[in-house]
Motif scaffolding. Sequence first.
Motif, PDB file in Angstrom:
ATOM      1  N   GLY A  46       0.815  -1.208   0.000  1.00  0.00           N
ATOM      2  CA  GLY A  46       0.000   0.000   0.000  1.00  0.00           C
ATOM      3  C   GLY A  46       0.845   1.254   0.000  1.00  0.00           C
ATOM      4  N   GLN A  47       0.227   2.362  -0.395  1.00  0.00           N
ATOM      5  CA  GLN A  47       0.908   3.640  -0.439  1.00  0.00           C
ATOM      6  C   GLN A  47       1.131   4.169   0.978  1.00  0.00           C
ATOM      7  OE1 GLN A  47       2.025   5.044  -3.175  1.00  0.00           O
ATOM      8  NE2 GLN A  47       2.823   6.903  -2.194  1.00  0.00           N
ATOM      9  N   PRO A  48       2.361   4.519   1.340  1.00  0.00           N
ATOM     10  CA  PRO A  48       2.593   5.066   2.684  1.00  0.00           C
ATOM     11  C   PRO A  48       1.814   6.355   2.896  1.00  0.00           C
ATOM     12  CG  PRO A  48       4.668   4.460   1.625  1.00  0.00           C
ATOM     13  CD  PRO A  48       3.612   4.375   0.570  1.00  0.00           C
ATOM     14  N   ALA A  49       1.333   6.558   4.103  1.00  0.00           N
ATOM     15  CA  ALA A  49       0.635   7.795   4.428  1.00  0.00           C
ATOM     16  C   ALA A  49       1.618   8.962   4.390  1.00  0.00           C
ATOM     17  CB  ALA A  49       0.007   7.693   5.811  1.00  0.00           C
ATOM     18  N   PRO A  50       1.190  10.123   3.903  1.00  0.00           N
ATOM     19  CA  PRO A  50       2.100  11.278   3.863  1.00  0.00           C
ATOM     20  C   PRO A  50       2.411  11.789   5.254  1.00  0.00           C
ATOM     21  CG  PRO A  50      -0.122  11.938   3.262  1.00  0.00           C
ATOM     22  CD  PRO A  50      -0.143  10.446   3.366  1.00  0.00           C
ATOM     23  N   THR A  51       3.590  12.347   5.427  1.00  0.00           N
ATOM     24  CA  THR A  51       3.958  12.952   6.698  1.00  0.00           C
ATOM     25  C   THR A  51       3.258  14.294   6.837  1.00  0.00           C
ATOM     26  OG1 THR A  51       6.129  11.890   6.648  1.00  0.00           O
ATOM     27  CG2 THR A  51       5.877  13.809   8.088  1.00  0.00           C
ATOM     28  N   PRO A  52       2.527  14.524   7.930  1.00  0.00           N
ATOM     29  CA  PRO A  52       1.814  15.800   8.094  1.00  0.00           C
ATOM     30  C   PRO A  52       2.781  16.977   8.095  1.00  0.00           C
ATOM     31  CG  PRO A  52       1.098  14.193   9.728  1.00  0.00           C
ATOM     32  CD  PRO A  52       2.309  13.623   9.070  1.00  0.00           C
ATOM     33  N   GLU A  53       2.394  18.060   7.451  1.00  0.00           N
ATOM     34  CA  GLU A  53       3.258  19.232   7.386  1.00  0.00           C
ATOM     35  C   GLU A  53       3.186  20.070   8.659  1.00  0.00           C
ATOM     36  OE1 GLU A  53       2.501  21.515   3.891  1.00  0.00           O
ATOM     37  OE2 GLU A  53       2.954  19.863   2.510  1.00  0.00           O
ATOM     38  N   GLY A  54       2.002  20.166   9.265  1.00  0.00           N
ATOM     39  CA  GLY A  54       1.851  21.046  10.414  1.00  0.00           C
ATOM     40  C   GLY A  54       1.885  20.350  11.757  1.00  0.00           C
ATOM     41  N   ALA A  55       1.904  19.021  11.763  1.00  0.00           N
ATOM     42  CA  ALA A  55       1.849  18.256  13.016  1.00  0.00           C
ATOM     43  C   ALA A  55       3.151  17.503  13.227  1.00  0.00           C
ATOM     44  CB  ALA A  55       0.670  17.289  12.996  1.00  0.00           C
ATOM     45  N   ASP A  56       3.820  17.807  14.318  1.00  0.00           N
ATOM     46  CA  ASP A  56       5.016  17.073  14.722  1.00  0.00           C
ATOM     47  C   ASP A  56       4.541  15.831  15.484  1.00  0.00           C
ATOM     48  OD1 ASP A  56       7.248  16.065  16.077  1.00  0.00           O
ATOM     49  OD2 ASP A  56       8.160  18.042  16.281  1.00  0.00           O
ATOM     50  N   MET A  57       4.656  14.650  14.861  1.00  0.00           N
ATOM     51  CA  MET A  57       4.127  13.435  15.467  1.00  0.00           C
ATOM     52  C   MET A  57       4.853  13.079  16.759  1.00  0.00           C
ATOM     53  SD  MET A  57       1.653  12.813  13.515  1.00  0.00           S
ATOM     54  CE  MET A  57       1.157  11.285  14.305  1.00  0.00           C
ATOM     55  N   ALA A  58       6.147  13.345  16.811  1.00  0.00           N
ATOM     56  CA  ALA A  58       6.896  13.082  18.042  1.00  0.00           C
ATOM     57  C   ALA A  58       6.379  13.968  19.173  1.00  0.00           C
ATOM     58  CB  ALA A  58       8.385  13.307  17.823  1.00  0.00           C
ATOM     59  N   MET A  59       6.066  15.230  18.852  1.00  0.00           N
ATOM     60  CA  MET A  59       5.501  16.137  19.851  1.00  0.00           C
ATOM     61  C   MET A  59       4.153  15.616  20.348  1.00  0.00           C
ATOM     62  SD  MET A  59       4.214  20.106  19.471  1.00  0.00           S
ATOM     63  CE  MET A  59       5.804  20.751  18.954  1.00  0.00           C
ATOM     64  N   LEU A  60       3.328  15.117  19.425  1.00  0.00           N
ATOM     65  CA  LEU A  60       2.019  14.598  19.813  1.00  0.00           C
ATOM     66  C   LEU A  60       2.156  13.396  20.740  1.00  0.00           C
ATOM     67  CD1 LEU A  60      -0.048  14.812  16.494  1.00  0.00           C
ATOM     68  CD2 LEU A  60      -0.455  16.064  18.623  1.00  0.00           C
ATOM     69  N   ARG A  61       3.008  12.463  20.384  1.00  0.00           N
ATOM     70  CA  ARG A  61       3.171  11.276  21.233  1.00  0.00           C
ATOM     71  C   ARG A  61       3.733  11.648  22.601  1.00  0.00           C
ATOM     72  NH1 ARG A  61       6.984   8.773  19.159  1.00  0.00           N
ATOM     73  NH2 ARG A  61       7.242   9.572  17.041  1.00  0.00           N
ATOM     74  N   ARG A  62       4.661  12.595  22.616  1.00  0.00           N
ATOM     75  CA  ARG A  62       5.236  13.042  23.891  1.00  0.00           C
ATOM     76  C   ARG A  62       4.191  13.755  24.748  1.00  0.00           C
ATOM     77  NH1 ARG A  62       9.246  15.162  21.767  1.00  0.00           N
ATOM     78  NH2 ARG A  62       8.521  17.309  21.590  1.00  0.00           N
ATOM     79  N   ALA A  63       3.353  14.578  24.106  1.00  0.00           N
ATOM     80  CA  ALA A  63       2.316  15.302  24.848  1.00  0.00           C
ATOM     81  C   ALA A  63       1.286  14.344  25.443  1.00  0.00           C
ATOM     82  CB  ALA A  63       1.634  16.321  23.932  1.00  0.00           C
ATOM     83  N   ILE A  64       0.990  13.256  24.731  1.00  0.00           N
ATOM     84  CA  ILE A  64       0.072  12.245  25.265  1.00  0.00           C
ATOM     85  C   ILE A  64       0.687  11.598  26.501  1.00  0.00           C
ATOM     86  CG2 ILE A  64      -0.993  10.003  24.813  1.00  0.00           C
ATOM     87  CD1 ILE A  64      -1.279  10.904  21.873  1.00  0.00           C
ATOM     88  N   ARG A  65       1.952  11.230  26.419  1.00  0.00           N
ATOM     89  CA  ARG A  65       2.623  10.603  27.569  1.00  0.00           C
ATOM     90  C   ARG A  65       2.714  11.553  28.761  1.00  0.00           C
ATOM     91  NH1 ARG A  65       6.366   8.941  23.527  1.00  0.00           N
ATOM     92  NH2 ARG A  65       7.824  10.531  24.261  1.00  0.00           N
ATOM     93  N   ASP A  66       3.048  12.821  28.474  1.00  0.00           N
ATOM     94  CA  ASP A  66       3.286  13.790  29.544  1.00  0.00           C
ATOM     95  C   ASP A  66       2.024  14.523  29.980  1.00  0.00           C
ATOM     96  OD1 ASP A  66       5.923  13.068  29.299  1.00  0.00           O
ATOM     97  OD2 ASP A  66       6.517  14.852  28.160  1.00  0.00           O
ATOM     98  N   GLU A  67       0.901  14.229  29.326  1.00  0.00           N
ATOM     99  CA  GLU A  67      -0.369  14.894  29.627  1.00  0.00           C
ATOM    100  C   GLU A  67      -0.187  16.417  29.587  1.00  0.00           C
ATOM    101  OE1 GLU A  67      -1.553  12.991  33.305  1.00  0.00           O
ATOM    102  OE2 GLU A  67      -2.580  11.410  32.200  1.00  0.00           O
ATOM    103  N   GLN A  68       0.219  16.877  28.410  1.00  0.00           N
ATOM    104  CA  GLN A  68       0.533  18.288  28.186  1.00  0.00           C
ATOM    105  C   GLN A  68      -0.445  18.876  27.174  1.00  0.00           C
ATOM    106  OE1 GLN A  68       4.292  18.892  26.214  1.00  0.00           O
ATOM    107  NE2 GLN A  68       4.576  20.895  27.156  1.00  0.00           N
ATOM    108  N   VAL A  69      -1.000  20.034  27.491  1.00  0.00           N
ATOM    109  CA  VAL A  69      -1.932  20.704  26.586  1.00  0.00           C
ATOM    110  C   VAL A  69      -1.168  21.308  25.408  1.00  0.00           C
ATOM    111  CG1 VAL A  69      -3.650  22.548  26.378  1.00  0.00           C
ATOM    112  CG2 VAL A  69      -3.499  21.220  28.498  1.00  0.00           C
ATOM    113  N   LEU A  70      -1.745  21.204  24.212  1.00  0.00           N
ATOM    114  CA  LEU A  70      -1.168  21.773  23.002  1.00  0.00           C
ATOM    115  C   LEU A  70      -2.090  22.846  22.438  1.00  0.00           C
ATOM    116  CD1 LEU A  70      -0.014  18.481  21.223  1.00  0.00           C
ATOM    117  CD2 LEU A  70       1.399  20.034  22.585  1.00  0.00           C
ATOM    118  N   ASP A  71      -1.500  23.902  21.926  1.00  0.00           N
ATOM    119  CA  ASP A  71      -2.257  24.894  21.175  1.00  0.00           C
ATOM    120  C   ASP A  71      -2.204  24.507  19.703  1.00  0.00           C
ATOM    121  OD1 ASP A  71      -3.015  26.428  23.318  1.00  0.00           O
ATOM    122  OD2 ASP A  71      -1.294  27.772  23.206  1.00  0.00           O
ATOM    123  N   MET A  72      -3.361  24.503  19.051  1.00  0.00           N
ATOM    124  CA  MET A  72      -3.437  23.992  17.684  1.00  0.00           C
ATOM    125  C   MET A  72      -4.254  24.925  16.795  1.00  0.00           C
ATOM    126  SD  MET A  72      -4.849  20.240  16.475  1.00  0.00           S
ATOM    127  CE  MET A  72      -6.507  20.540  17.062  1.00  0.00           C
TER     128      MET A  72
END
Length: 229
Positions: free
Chosen positions: A127-153
Amino acid sequence: MRKASRLFEIIQILKLSRRVVTASEIAEKLEVTVRSIYRDIAALQAMRVPIEGERGLGYILRPGFDLPPLMFEHEEAEAILLGLALLDRTGDADLKQAALKVRGKIASAVPDPLRHDLFSAPLYAWGQPAPTPEGADMAMLRRAIRDEQVLDMRYRSEDGQETERGVRPIALIYYSGWMTLVGWCELRAAIRNFRTDRIMTLTSTERRFRGDGDRLRRLWVDSWDKPPA
């Protein structure tokens, strides 16, 4: 990096080095403080890992020490490798790199005959790989989930409407063609799903929702079985 992972990485660094390694060198590689390395070394020595040395001079691992090898049944190892191949279909660049490292660790841990069978197995993730989001840092998202940190979006909806909101991220869903962030939306005061390819900007904040992540995830899971209002 969690402590268990850090201890493993320290052993690997010392094992691969042919000279004394200072705490500051280890700290730089693992992106932690020197004080944390001192505590970790003491913890490893307490577990009878044969590390010699002292503060200010450096450390070395006595020859002959090795971690217990990872032993998988054939189908268990195939399941892991196929899962890693599926992960490569996502647009999460950091997890792709992590998958490559895991493959390398498996290759170095399993016996030669099993290694050959596994890495030549006719199992493919297509299958075709999903594109990497331009505006979303996936590492930041995963870290924020672990650390229970609010993000401004800043987010653009399907109809093109742009909004700014605070989000308490609680989960990520990986589909074959895109990824979705699940979070408590402070603008709507409800749990919402956000496609990561529609996130325009993402910024970390100092605000936390400590201890509330599990409750929000239960609230989200409980909503699966309820019919829409």
